[in-house]
Design a protein around this motif. Structure first.
Motif, PDB file in Angstrom:
ATOM      1  N   ARG A 180       0.820  -1.208   0.000  1.00 31.96           N
ATOM      2  CA  ARG A 180       0.000   0.000   0.000  1.00 31.96           C
ATOM      3  C   ARG A 180       0.859   1.266   0.000  1.00 31.96           C
ATOM      4  NH1 ARG A 180      -3.151  -1.259   5.060  1.00 31.96           N
ATOM      5  NH2 ARG A 180      -4.035   0.829   4.787  1.00 31.96           N
ATOM      6  N   TYR A 181       0.553   2.214   0.903  1.00 34.38           N
ATOM      7  CA  TYR A 181       1.288   3.487   0.866  1.00 34.38           C
ATOM      8  C   TYR A 181       2.752   3.326   1.238  1.00 34.38           C
ATOM      9  CZ  TYR A 181       0.824   3.824   5.988  1.00 34.38           C
ATOM     10  OH  TYR A 181       0.884   3.595   7.344  1.00 34.38           O
ATOM     11  N   ALA A 182       3.117   2.210   1.841  1.00 33.76           N
ATOM     12  CA  ALA A 182       4.519   1.979   2.190  1.00 33.76           C
ATOM     13  C   ALA A 182       5.382   1.735   0.961  1.00 33.76           C
ATOM     14  CB  ALA A 182       4.637   0.797   3.151  1.00 33.76           C
ATOM     15  N   ARG A 183       4.765   1.574  -0.203  1.00 35.25           N
ATOM     16  CA  ARG A 183       5.562   1.395  -1.422  1.00 35.25           C
ATOM     17  C   ARG A 183       6.459   2.598  -1.689  1.00 35.25           C
ATOM     18  NH1 ARG A 183       1.239  -0.720  -5.810  1.00 35.25           N
ATOM     19  NH2 ARG A 183      -0.052   0.805  -4.699  1.00 35.25           N
ATOM     20  N   ARG A 205      18.369  -5.168   6.272  1.00 37.68           N
ATOM     21  CA  ARG A 205      18.347  -4.721   7.664  1.00 37.68           C
ATOM     22  C   ARG A 205      17.585  -3.402   7.807  1.00 37.68           C
ATOM     23  NH1 ARG A 205      23.819  -6.482   7.925  1.00 37.68           N
ATOM     24  NH2 ARG A 205      24.618  -4.350   8.037  1.00 37.68           N
ATOM     25  N   VAL A 206      17.725  -2.523   6.822  1.00 42.95           N
ATOM     26  CA  VAL A 206      16.965  -1.269   6.835  1.00 42.95           C
ATOM     27  C   VAL A 206      15.474  -1.563   6.787  1.00 42.95           C
ATOM     28  CG1 VAL A 206      16.432   0.816   5.511  1.00 42.95           C
ATOM     29  CG2 VAL A 206      18.812   0.129   5.838  1.00 42.95           C
ATOM     30  N   LEU A 207      15.076  -2.508   5.948  1.00 44.23           N
ATOM     31  CA  LEU A 207      13.662  -2.879   5.859  1.00 44.23           C
ATOM     32  C   LEU A 207      13.171  -3.455   7.186  1.00 44.23           C
ATOM     33  CD1 LEU A 207      13.502  -4.491   2.281  1.00 44.23           C
ATOM     34  CD2 LEU A 207      12.961  -2.138   2.969  1.00 44.23           C
ATOM     35  N   GLN A 208      14.010  -4.208   7.847  1.00 44.03           N
ATOM     36  CA  GLN A 208      13.640  -4.760   9.154  1.00 44.03           C
ATOM     37  C   GLN A 208      13.400  -3.644  10.163  1.00 44.03           C
ATOM     38  OE1 GLN A 208      17.069  -7.255   9.713  1.00 44.03           O
ATOM     39  NE2 GLN A 208      16.101  -9.071   8.823  1.00 44.03           N
ATOM     40  N   GLN A 211       9.755  -2.507  11.967  1.00 46.12           N
ATOM     41  CA  GLN A 211       9.572  -2.354  13.412  1.00 46.12           C
ATOM     42  C   GLN A 211       9.049  -0.957  13.748  1.00 46.12           C
ATOM     43  OE1 GLN A 211      13.481  -3.266  14.835  1.00 46.12           O
ATOM     44  NE2 GLN A 211      13.251  -5.477  14.566  1.00 46.12           N
ATOM     45  N   ARG A 212       9.604   0.061  13.055  1.00 49.94           N
ATOM     46  CA  ARG A 212       9.172   1.432  13.318  1.00 49.94           C
ATOM     47  C   ARG A 212       7.692   1.628  12.970  1.00 49.94           C
ATOM     48  NH1 ARG A 212      12.556   5.759  10.252  1.00 49.94           N
ATOM     49  NH2 ARG A 212      14.201   4.434  11.095  1.00 49.94           N
ATOM     50  N   LEU A 213       7.223   0.919  11.941  1.00 51.27           N
ATOM     51  CA  LEU A 213       5.813   0.994  11.539  1.00 51.27           C
ATOM     52  C   LEU A 213       4.959  -0.022  12.286  1.00 51.27           C
ATOM     53  CD1 LEU A 213       6.246   1.487   7.674  1.00 51.27           C
ATOM     54  CD2 LEU A 213       5.597   3.202   9.374  1.00 51.27           C
ATOM     55  N   LYS A 214       5.521  -0.586  13.363  1.00 56.12           N
ATOM     56  CA  LYS A 214       4.799  -1.513  14.246  1.00 56.12           C
ATOM     57  C   LYS A 214       4.227  -2.702  13.478  1.00 56.12           C
ATOM     58  CE  LYS A 214       3.671   2.298  17.376  1.00 56.12           C
ATOM     59  NZ  LYS A 214       4.930   2.144  18.088  1.00 56.12           N
ATOM     60  N   ARG A 267       2.919  -3.031  10.661  1.00 62.32           N
ATOM     61  CA  ARG A 267       1.683  -2.894   9.875  1.00 62.32           C
ATOM     62  C   ARG A 267       1.861  -3.442   8.466  1.00 62.32           C
ATOM     63  NH1 ARG A 267       1.409   2.252  12.376  1.00 62.32           N
ATOM     64  NH2 ARG A 267       2.043   3.308  10.461  1.00 62.32           N
ATOM     65  N   PHE A 268       3.096  -3.415   7.981  1.00 57.10           N
ATOM     66  CA  PHE A 268       3.400  -3.935   6.647  1.00 57.10           C
ATOM     67  C   PHE A 268       4.602  -4.861   6.755  1.00 57.10           C
ATOM     68  CE2 PHE A 268       1.771   0.404   6.177  1.00 57.10           C
ATOM     69  CZ  PHE A 268       0.634   0.166   5.415  1.00 57.10           C
ATOM     70  N   PRO A 269       4.578  -5.978   6.040  1.00 62.71           N
ATOM     71  CA  PRO A 269       5.726  -6.903   6.076  1.00 62.71           C
ATOM     72  C   PRO A 269       6.836  -6.424   5.140  1.00 62.71           C
ATOM     73  CG  PRO A 269       4.028  -7.793   4.660  1.00 62.71           C
ATOM     74  CD  PRO A 269       3.474  -6.503   5.221  1.00 62.71           C
ATOM     75  N   LEU A 270       7.483  -5.338   5.514  1.00 60.57           N
ATOM     76  CA  LEU A 270       8.411  -4.684   4.596  1.00 60.57           C
ATOM     77  C   LEU A 270       9.595  -5.568   4.230  1.00 60.57           C
ATOM     78  CD1 LEU A 270       8.502  -0.987   5.889  1.00 60.57           C
ATOM     79  CD2 LEU A 270       7.008  -2.046   4.198  1.00 60.57           C
ATOM     80  N   THR A 271       9.967  -6.464   5.118  1.00 57.54           N
ATOM     81  CA  THR A 271      11.089  -7.349   4.771  1.00 57.54           C
ATOM     82  C   THR A 271      10.744  -8.221   3.567  1.00 57.54           C
ATOM     83  OG1 THR A 271      10.338  -8.919   6.446  1.00 57.54           O
ATOM     84  CG2 THR A 271      12.083  -7.384   7.078  1.00 57.54           C
TER      85      THR A 271
END
Length: 197
Positions: free
Chosen positions: A70-73, A143-146, A150-153, A155-159
């Protein structure tokens, strides 16, 4: 854009580097008594963020990523573009990235008292782990994605987006190469106009 790109588009002075990074930490009105060059580059940070949000090339990169982000793109493309900038730094600067990063760290330490508290806390880790230079390595991107996840709690599986980087990396990098001269032209025009004003 992420840290390295903001610093790349900045002037090469401590106050400029500080302002370029402070845009992620300072919202709303900018204190009048801050150094002029710092204020200018904080505004430049905001200008670059607005430009990328509306740019069709950047939008194309966002659309390459899985819609479930979503908006995390947009956040992901920021990270990926910094990765491409670090990996291709010699295309954009005659100064080696290691030397540029060293100069930035020293400059930020020179105006440490002006930095927001959160950036003051972050700076020692940035220096210790050489964030700017290390962006060129895929394992650091992961590691940045990890950290972002965490910072976004969570909400998105950024890894999970790391697989999108592996899958679409060539296309995303081609977008990046198209984006950079357009962004550079816009930022140069803005700086020239700001100098006149």
């Amino acid at each position: 854009m992420n840290y390295l790109a903001h610093l790349y588009f900045s002037a090469a002075t401590p106050h400029a580097w500080a302002g370029s990074l402070m845009g992620d930490f300072v919202k709303g009105a900018v204190p009048e008594d801050w150094p002029q060059e710092l204020k200018l580059h904080l505004y430049l940070h905001r200008k670059l963020d607005r430009f990328t949000a509306d740019d069709p090339i950047f939008a194309q990169s966002r659309m390459r990523l899985d819609p479930r982000f979503r908006y995390a793109r947009g956040i992901l493309v920021d990270v990926f573009y910094d990765h491409f900038l670090a990996r291709n730094w010699s295309r954009y600067s005659d100064q080696p990235l290691e030397f540029f990063s060293r100069d930035v760290y020293r400059g930020l330490l020179q105006c440490f008292e002006l930095l927001p508290a959160a950036l003051q806390q972050q700076l020692p880790r940035m220096i210790e782990y050489d964030w700017l230079t290390s962006y060129q390595y895929p394992d650091v991107v992961l590691r940045v994605l990890q950290r972002l996840q965490q910072r976004l709690k969570n909400r998105f599986p950024l890894t999970d987006a790391f697989s999108d980087l592996e899958r679409w990396g060539d296309d995303l990098e081609a977008d990046f190469f198209r984006f950079m001269p357009v962004a550079a032209n816009e930022m140069n025009k803005w700086r020239e106009q700001a100098a006149v004003d």
